[in-house]
Design an enzyme around this catalytic site. Structure first.
Site, PDB file in Angstrom:
ATOM      1  CG  HIS A 140       1.713  -0.273   2.817  1.00 14.92           C
ATOM      2  ND1 HIS A 140       2.560  -1.358   2.908  1.00 14.92           N
ATOM      3  CD2 HIS A 140       2.529   0.815   2.788  1.00 14.92           C
ATOM      4  CE1 HIS A 140       3.818  -0.945   2.943  1.00 14.92           C
ATOM      5  NE2 HIS A 140       3.819   0.373   2.876  1.00 14.92           N
ATOM      6  NE  ARG A 141      -5.658  -2.849  -2.383  1.00 18.60           N
ATOM      7  CZ  ARG A 141      -6.252  -3.557  -3.333  1.00 18.60           C
ATOM      8  NH1 ARG A 141      -5.635  -3.761  -4.500  1.00 18.60           N
ATOM      9  NH2 ARG A 141      -7.448  -4.077  -3.138  1.00 18.60           N
TER      10      ARG A 141
END
EC number: 2.3.1.-
Length: 209
Positions: free
Chosen positions: A82-83
Site C-alpha cells: 500500500h502507499r
C-alpha cells in the site's frame, strides 16, 4: 533414473508432495527450476501460496532447482504493498467514485523481484515478503517471516528472520557456489547423489561444463 521433474505428483499415491515447475511455469513472470517441490498441508497446489502477484507490476518470482518448500509457505509479492506516504487505506479498490484515487506505480513501495536460490530448504509456514533474495543452500526455519535477504548457505529464522549462522565454513561455501552441482546434467547428479549429500563433492572435480 530419477523422477520426472515435469510430473506434478512424483510419488505414487501421494497428492501432498508436488513438483512445482509444472504448476508454476504457466504463470506470467514466474521462473522455476526442476525438482523443486512443495509439501502441501491439504493438497493445495503451490500457485495458491503466491499472493498479490499482478502482471501490471512486472515483478518476477524466481525459484531455483532442488528446493524443499514446507507446508503453508506463503510468498507475498509486490501487489500487496500500500502507499505509505500518508494513509495506507486503499480507497481506490472500492469504486463508487473512489477509483479515481488509484495510486501511481511510483507511489507504491515496489521492492523488486523475489528470488529463491537453488537447494534452499524453507520450513513450515514461512512467510516471504516482497523483493527478498534467499541465497543458494540457505535454510529458513519454520514460522519465520523473511523481510530481508539471506546469504547463501545461511541458517536463518525468526520474526523477522535473522541470519543465525553459516552452515559451513566460508571456503566450503565458496567451493559449493563454484561447483553449482544443481546445474549438472541429471545423469551426473544421479551418479553422485551420495557425494552431494555428504559434501564430498568439494574434494574432487566431478564435472565441469
Amino acid at each position: 533414473m530419477g523422477p520426472n521433474p515435469m510430473k506434478m505428483y512424483p510419488i505414487e499415491g501421494n497428492k501432498s508432495v508436488q513438483f512445482i515447475k509444472p504448476i508454476l511455469e504457466k504463470l506470467e513472470n514466474v521462473e522455476v527450476g526442476e525438482y523443486s517441490y512443495y509439501d502441501s498441508k491439504n493438497g493445495e497446489t503451490f500457485d495458491k501460496q503466491i499472493l498479490y502477484h499482478y502482471p501490471i507490476l512486472n515483478d518476477k518470482l524466481k525459484i531455483g532447482k532442488f528446493c524443499s518448500i514446507g507446508p503453508g509457505v506463503t510468498i507475498i509479492m509486490n501487489g500487496a504493498n500500500h502507499r505509505m506516504d500518508g494513509s495506507t487505506y486503499p480507497f481506490n479498490l472500492f469504486g463508487n467514485g473512489w477509483e479515481k484515487h488509484m495510486p501511481k506505480l511510483d507511489q507504491l513501495p515496489i521492492k523488486g523481484d523475489t528470488i529463491i536460490g537453488n537447494d534452499v530448504w524453507i520450513g513450515k509456514d514461512v512467510v516471504i515478503m516482497p523483493g527478498v533474495k534467499i541465497g543458494d543452500g540457505a535454510i529458513v526455519a519454520a514460522n519465520s517471516v523473511v523481510v530481508k535477504d539471506i546469504a547463501p548457505y545461511m541458517l536463518a529464522g525468526g520474526n523477522p528472520a535473522n541470519e543465525i549462522k553459516q552452515r559451513f565454513d566460508q571456503d566450503t561455501i565458496n567451493q559449493l557456489l563454484d561447483i553449482k552441482w544443481w546445474n549438472w546434467p541429471i545423469d551426473i547428479i544421479n551418479e553422485n547423489i551420495d557425494k552431494i549429500l555428504d559434501n564430498s563433492i568439494i574434494r574432487e572435480v566431478i564435472w565441469k561444463k
